[in-house]
Write a protein that holds these residues in place. Structure first.
Motif: not given
Ligand SMILES: [Mg+2]
Length: 347
Positions: A105, A10-11, A159
């Motif tokens: 993405d 996941d970008c 993240k």
């Protein structure tokens, strides 16, 4: 059943990341990509500087600007995002053909059968992250786990720029301590309901028998029963190759003439463009218009002429009232998958 290995890649704040990459002056400021306040737009993505002010995706832009008056707002440029997305997808395909894109993405990758990198999910995750950054300038967060649900939880864990691996032997303890709000489908309402039962974590949820869960939550109760035990059998479904994308409308009353068909066209084209943007398809090669007349005869006209010219021609084939109009595009064949040799063994 042998244990599977799934990655969720996941970008990080993708649209904003592309904007920051292409304009360095945006890197140090709170940035959001979305619709304007005047047009009652919403935020699509924002960078981490903006998140520090409480700005979030799907928030009305007006509210975001109240929270962060210095917020820099950019209109989305899907053409550019799609181009980057294609590069990233091609990268994923170098690792495995079993890639299921979820949006521009993010994607699931089933790496169960991948023998490169000695089959190490950690190593594959590191490689994907490094390659993605080197080739596109975009940071990726990757989660690895024995199933989709946990891979997605894992990609969110550290993240941005994260890599979290949940090996099979660690799965049990990881899920036990997981807050129920991490379970897909558990929104604020379900979370509150569970909290009144004294349940905040998955190990507490496991104390409720299956029947009690189904009684309280219906069909979703069964899913909860499985999720809180870390079970999720959903397969990674590689993207089927779509040959066309289209939208159509059947009108409650037949459109009497060509002028009324032309008037209906812009709304259809808008829907088509929104759909193409959402799915991140490669640029279309050929447009078509579909017309069903009131006698149920159907005609489809393909060409590179502008929409209204295609419509005029297609309508002329029947020249009578119209029940249904559709617009669509044929898609170019998917990117030729690059088969670059990968370094098979260690650094
Ligand atoms: Mg993302």
């Amino acid at each position: 059943m042998a244990s599977r290995k799934i990655l969720h890649a996941d970008c990080d704040c993708f649209y904003a990341a592309v904007e920051m990459r292409d304009d360095p002056t945006l890197r140090e400021v709170p940035l959001a990509v979305g619709g304007s306040q005047e047009r009652r737009g919403v935020i699509a993505t924002c960078n981490y500087a903006a998140r520090a002010f409480g700005v979030r995706s799907a928030m009305p832009t007006a509210r975001a600007l109240r929270l962060c008056p210095d917020l820099v707002l950019r209109a989305p440029d899907f053409e550019r995002y799609r181009a980057v997305s294609r590069e990233i997808l091609a990268l994923f395909h170098e690792l495995t053909p079993r890639v299921e894109p979820l949006s521009l993405d993010e994607a699931y990758l089933d790496i169960s059968a991948v023998t490169r990198f000695r089959g190490s999910a950690t190593w594959m995750g590191e490689w994907l992250k490094a390659q993605c950054l080197a080739r596109t300038g975009i940071t990726l967060s990757v989660g690895a786990a024995p199933n989709k649900f946990l891979a997605k939880v894992a990609s969110d864990w550290d993240k941005p720029d994260g890599l979290k691996v949940i090996p099979p032997q660690a799965m049990e303890a990881f899920v036990a301590a997981l807050p129920v709000t991490c379970l897909p489908g558990v929104g604020p309402a379900t979370a509150t309901k569970l909290e009144t039962l004294g349940i905040r974590r998955c190990d507490e949820l496991r104390h409720l028998p299956r029947e009690a869960l189904i009684e309280r939550f219906g069909k979703f109760g069964q899913r909860l029963f499985e999720l809180c035990r870390g079970r999720d059998e959903r397969e990674v479904r590689p993207q089927r190759v779509r040959k066309s994308v289209s939208v159509e409308t059947t009108f409650p009353r037949d459109l009497p003439d060509l002028a009324s068909c032309q008037a209906a066209l812009p709304a259809l084209v808008d829907r088509l463009e929104a759909r193409l943007a959402r799915h991140g398809h490669p640029p279309p090669s050929q447009a078509f218009v579909k017309v069903r007349f009131d006698d149920f005869s159907l005609t489809t006209l393909e060409g590179s002429a502008p929409w209204d010219a295609l419509m005029t021609q297609a309508w002329g084939r029947g020249a009578r009232p119209v029940r249904l109009l559709g617009v669509g595009v044929r898609l170019r064949p998917p990117e030729a998958r690059r088969q670059l040799p990968l370094f098979d063994e260690g650094p």
